[in-house]
Design an enzyme around this catalytic site. Structure first.
Site, mmCIF file in Angstrom:
data_model
loop_
_atom_site.group_PDB
_atom_site.id
_atom_site.type_symbol
_atom_site.label_atom_id
_atom_site.label_comp_id
_atom_site.label_asym_id
_atom_site.label_seq_id
_atom_site.Cartn_x
_atom_site.Cartn_y
_atom_site.Cartn_z
ATOM 1 N N HIS A 111 0.955 -1.078 0.038
ATOM 2 C CA HIS A 111 0.029 -0.011 -0.016
ATOM 3 C C HIS A 111 0.841 1.284 -0.009
ATOM 4 O O HIS A 111 0.798 2.295 -0.778
ATOM 5 C CB HIS A 111 -0.829 -0.008 1.222
ATOM 6 C CG HIS A 111 -1.941 1.322 1.352
ATOM 7 N ND1 HIS A 111 -3.304 1.131 0.966
ATOM 8 C CD2 HIS A 111 -1.449 2.299 1.854
ATOM 9 C CE1 HIS A 111 -3.618 2.310 1.357
ATOM 10 N NE2 HIS A 111 -2.866 3.103 1.752
ATOM 11 N N GLU A 112 1.840 1.255 0.936
ATOM 12 C CA GLU A 112 2.595 2.458 0.951
ATOM 13 C C GLU A 112 3.614 2.611 -0.153
ATOM 14 O O GLU A 112 3.925 3.708 -0.569
ATOM 15 C CB GLU A 112 3.470 2.351 2.418
ATOM 16 C CG GLU A 112 2.556 2.382 3.686
ATOM 17 C CD GLU A 112 1.617 3.428 3.709
ATOM 18 O OE1 GLU A 112 1.641 4.508 2.962
ATOM 19 O OE2 GLU A 112 0.636 3.374 4.218
ATOM 20 N N HIS A 150 1.813 4.550 -2.706
ATOM 21 C CA HIS A 150 1.894 6.167 -2.450
ATOM 22 C C HIS A 150 3.179 6.403 -2.897
ATOM 23 O O HIS A 150 3.375 7.736 -3.826
ATOM 24 C CB HIS A 150 1.724 6.329 -1.038
ATOM 25 C CG HIS A 150 0.459 6.425 -0.719
ATOM 26 N ND1 HIS A 150 -0.464 7.087 -0.993
ATOM 27 C CD2 HIS A 150 -0.250 5.563 0.521
ATOM 28 C CE1 HIS A 150 -1.847 6.947 -0.317
ATOM 29 N NE2 HIS A 150 -1.500 6.009 0.433
ATOM 30 N N GLU A 198 -4.766 7.727 -3.082
ATOM 31 C CA GLU A 198 -5.051 6.816 -2.466
ATOM 32 C C GLU A 198 -5.317 5.733 -3.631
ATOM 33 O O GLU A 198 -5.399 4.442 -3.478
ATOM 34 C CB GLU A 198 -6.183 6.942 -1.660
ATOM 35 C CG GLU A 198 -6.704 5.919 -0.812
ATOM 36 C CD GLU A 198 -5.591 5.340 0.415
ATOM 37 O OE1 GLU A 198 -4.880 6.454 0.756
ATOM 38 O OE2 GLU A 198 -5.775 4.358 1.128
#
Lengths: 491, 491
Positions: free
Chosen positions: B256-257, B260, B286
């Site tokens: 997820h990170e 980003h 996001e």
């Protein structure tokens, strides 16, 4: 709000921003991804621009002009003294010159690193000549009609002068040279040997940092290429380094940096984020790192405890008893490198650099003759010739960064540490008994009460005099060295 | 120098300082000594003061007034649009208020963390009430005659409104609730079991970060309580966390990170340290973290490869084949925690928070009743009661940081990710074949070209529309969820 309150409110923000800029430096040496350099340079330059603008801010000048110092207490007057010094220094140097120095020194540091790797002073000389030209110009702007080197010393040791250094160094040099020659004429003690796992070195270092009173709730220990201490107040971080063959590099770098950090951590919390909330000068700072590292950390009493600790962590370290360990920790060897030097020879390295940089800034010679001047002086002081530039004129980063006037503060720190150690032993009789149990408390408590807690309240020389009860002089350091190494080497 | 050049030169320094402030936030969550909090609050407030002063600087207003936008290209006009928005926002908020928000939120974050550990909302409520009062005041200043929550949304998703959220959430909610009920009516697949060494989890996470294209030369991975991505340009850092029982927490937080961070790392280098050099909105940000985590990282194709990797690292993980692993990775379970939630239920968590924060800011109730409001709504939406505050109102850091208007961007990101995934599968037919070999290249290359490289060039909604070829809508996300979970749960 009074004028003083307005000034201090503004200054408090400036101090907070200076802490942020300092932490960027810490991050760069410990955590920064290696590809982030170009962006980091922009970030550092932007922070420097912010800080410079605040130092020269017209409202600061107006507050300083309007303030009624007679109505302030000692603390207030000391705060104003620091702010005035910083403001007056900043306005004397044209913005164009400051920017040019920042630009050239950021370039020259990389050129120095490459030249050192290649042992090629000629590759470094052109950019160093640019740095020297700019620093001479800055020195002239700072000095006005006065001495350029005196003006530069104020950045690191307010109140110090070249003339005072002449007196001090003149008294130090003959006795240091004599002691060095006597020690090197004797058999060399054995060093440690064994296997020194680097993770265990770091673990032991963290433990010893706490033994010396370092508060991990307000700090942390990381690895870096060059050990340093960074930050003030509630966030004072240190770094150390490890070498698989030499555990003393890590341990004593840690104790040295803990000395710096303890000074910052020990300052009266009422001074947090004010000019009094940081160590008062580089020399006084170095007195703390040196007394922790040498007079405490390399003492017979403490090394007796450390010997057992090290054997507990690493097993056999090739030394049979605490006396042999004490001799190994204090071994004096021929060498070229300042940062690897021992208590006997260290100051000779500093005297050499100080004399050379004064002569260079004073136009007694130019950069093209610096290597030759270094090598001649080294031979005269140390008795053997420099074998390569990385062991000589290229070994230190300082000149590439334009830090002229910084070197002598290392020897001032040693001299101050000598005075403090003598005073401490007069005031606190049980220092050694405690150290032999690994308890630094009586020593560090005395240092905290007598010196560290006061931060920037007094001028550097007065800070030492107040702690010792007498004005600083070279005598205690020289007596300590004669006694310690006389006994160790059976002189 | 043209007016535009002067504006951009000034802005470049502002962007560099904003990076410094952001890195202080990273440091606070990863490296900062735990006793440094009060000093850090002063540092953050001082940086916020500097940034605020630069955003409202009269010369910026003059440059913006004087600039001839018609003479600029698309890039120049986009830069000016961002700077104008930032300037106009900043001049609406008094410097005193923005410094106070920085100071209080720095303090409240620590109080929140302690309160969460103690399951004690009452310990957090007083400081949260301070934050809410300040944010209401800020919202009123930003909104002028308009809606306060709409004004706050602009900080995270320019162009978004509460009314548009009502429409979107209104369309999402019935189909999400229906899918959730259908799935939870079916037998629950088995999860992983085994021993998951936390150091090995971190090692595998770093490897998978690189599999997804994260450039470690311009970043680093650390542990933190709350995973996050931080920074832009050449220094984009991520954090993750580990749980001994649940390796997916670490792995999917990392992916997820990395989504980003890849957005930030993928932006055209020509935009470095300019407004276009950062992701354009939290919603678009996001979309990248979600498509990496879910549509790529939780796909049947990628999990087939990951199953073998995990067995290689951890040995037996209690699942016999890749199909069982795929089911475990996508398991839908009852639970309390947003960040541990699955694709089906996640957005229901967001709708709850969005409605509560809109009501709280709109003074429909006060902080003292927030826990009760949370628990009532949770029971209504999820069908079971919150058992403790750390599973309820204290679970997220956002409100302690004053980030009101942030939560809905998570659901916007899911909606955008749905649109992007559909467009990517139309444009890049071999995505799954590559993913099944652990090769994310075709997918991440398409995202980089179509979206990431453009940074802040286009408005958020236009950024998605340009990449997808159609305006964003909730349809693709809902169709994707129905298809994926319909097949997984045999609906």
């Amino acid at each position: 709000m009074t004028t003083y309150d307005a000034l201090m409110s503004y200054q408090r923000e400036t101090e907070a921003l200076a802490q942020v800029a300092g932490r960027l430096g810490w991050d760069q040496e410990t955590m920064m991804p290696r590809g982030a350099g170009p962006q980091r340079a922009e970030e550092m330059a932007a922070m420097e621009g912010v800080l410079h603008a605040r130092r020269i801010a017209p409202e600061v000048g107006e507050w300083l002009a309007a303030i009624d110092e007679a109505a302030l207490d000692d603390v207030g007057r000391a705060q104003v003294r620091h702010i005035r010094r910083s403001h007056e220094r900043a306005v004397k140097v044209p913005a164009r010159l400051s920017a040019e120095i920042a630009r050239v020194t950021s370039r020259s540091q990389g050129i120095w690193a490459e030249a050192r790797a290649e042992n090629d002073f000629a590759a470094f000389a052109p950019v160093l000549a640019e740095v020297v030209a700019l620093k001479r110009e800055e020195g002239a702007a700072l000095a006005a009609e006065g001495d350029v080197y005196d003006a530069m010393l104020q950045d690191y040791e307010p109140g110090m002068t070249g003339a005072a250094l002449d007196d001090l160094f003149g008294a130090l040099r003959p006795r240091l040279v004599a002691l060095r020659e006597a020690v090197l004429g004797k058999p060399e003690p054995a060093g440690v040997s064994g296997s020194f796992d680097e993770a265990l070195q770091m673990k032991l270092s963290r433990r010893i940092a706490q033994v010396f009173g370092y508060d991990m709730k307000r700090g942390r220990v990381d690895k870096a290429v060059h050990p340093f201490s960074s930050g003030a107040g509630l966030d004072v971080r240190i770094t150390t380094r490890t070498s698989a063959e030499d555990p003393f590099n890590c341990l004593y770098s840690t104790i040295h940096e803990v000395g710096h950090a303890s000074y910052e951590q020990g300052i009266d919390p009422a001074y947090l984020l004010t000019p009094l909330g940081s160590g008062v000068s580089m020399g006084v700072h170095e007195s703390q790192s040196r007394i922790y590292e040498n007079q405490l950390g390399r003492s017979r009493a403490f090394t007796g405890w450390l010997f057992d600790e090290m054997r507990g962590v690493f097993g056999d370290i090739g030394l049979t008893d605490a006396e042999a360990f004490y001799a190994a920790v204090n071994r004096v060897q021929k060498g070229y490198i300042r940062t690897e030097s021992d208590e006997v020879q260290y100051n000779l390295h500093i005297l050499l650099r100080t004399d050379l940089e004064r002569a260079l800034l004073g136009r007694e010679f130019e950069v093209e003759h610096l290597e030759e001047a270094w090598n001649t002086r080294f031979l005269a002081d140390f008795g053997y010739a420099v074998d390569k530039a990385s062991n000589g004129v290229l070994q230190d980063v300082h000149w590439s960064l334009g830090l002229f006037g910084y070197f002598p503060t290392y020897t001032l720190g040693n001299v101050y540490a000598g005075c403090l150690a003598a005073a401490m032993r007069r005031a606190v009789p049980d220092v050694d008994a405690a150290l032999s149990r690994g308890d630094t408390g009586p020593a560090t408590h005395w240092l905290r009460q007598s010196l560290q807690s006061h931060g920037g309240l007094r001028e550097p020389r007065d800070t030492i005099a107040e702690a010792c009860g007498t004005a600083p002089s070279e005598g205690p350091l020289l007596d300590y060295l004669d006694e310690k190494f006389g006994a160790l080497y059976d002189l």
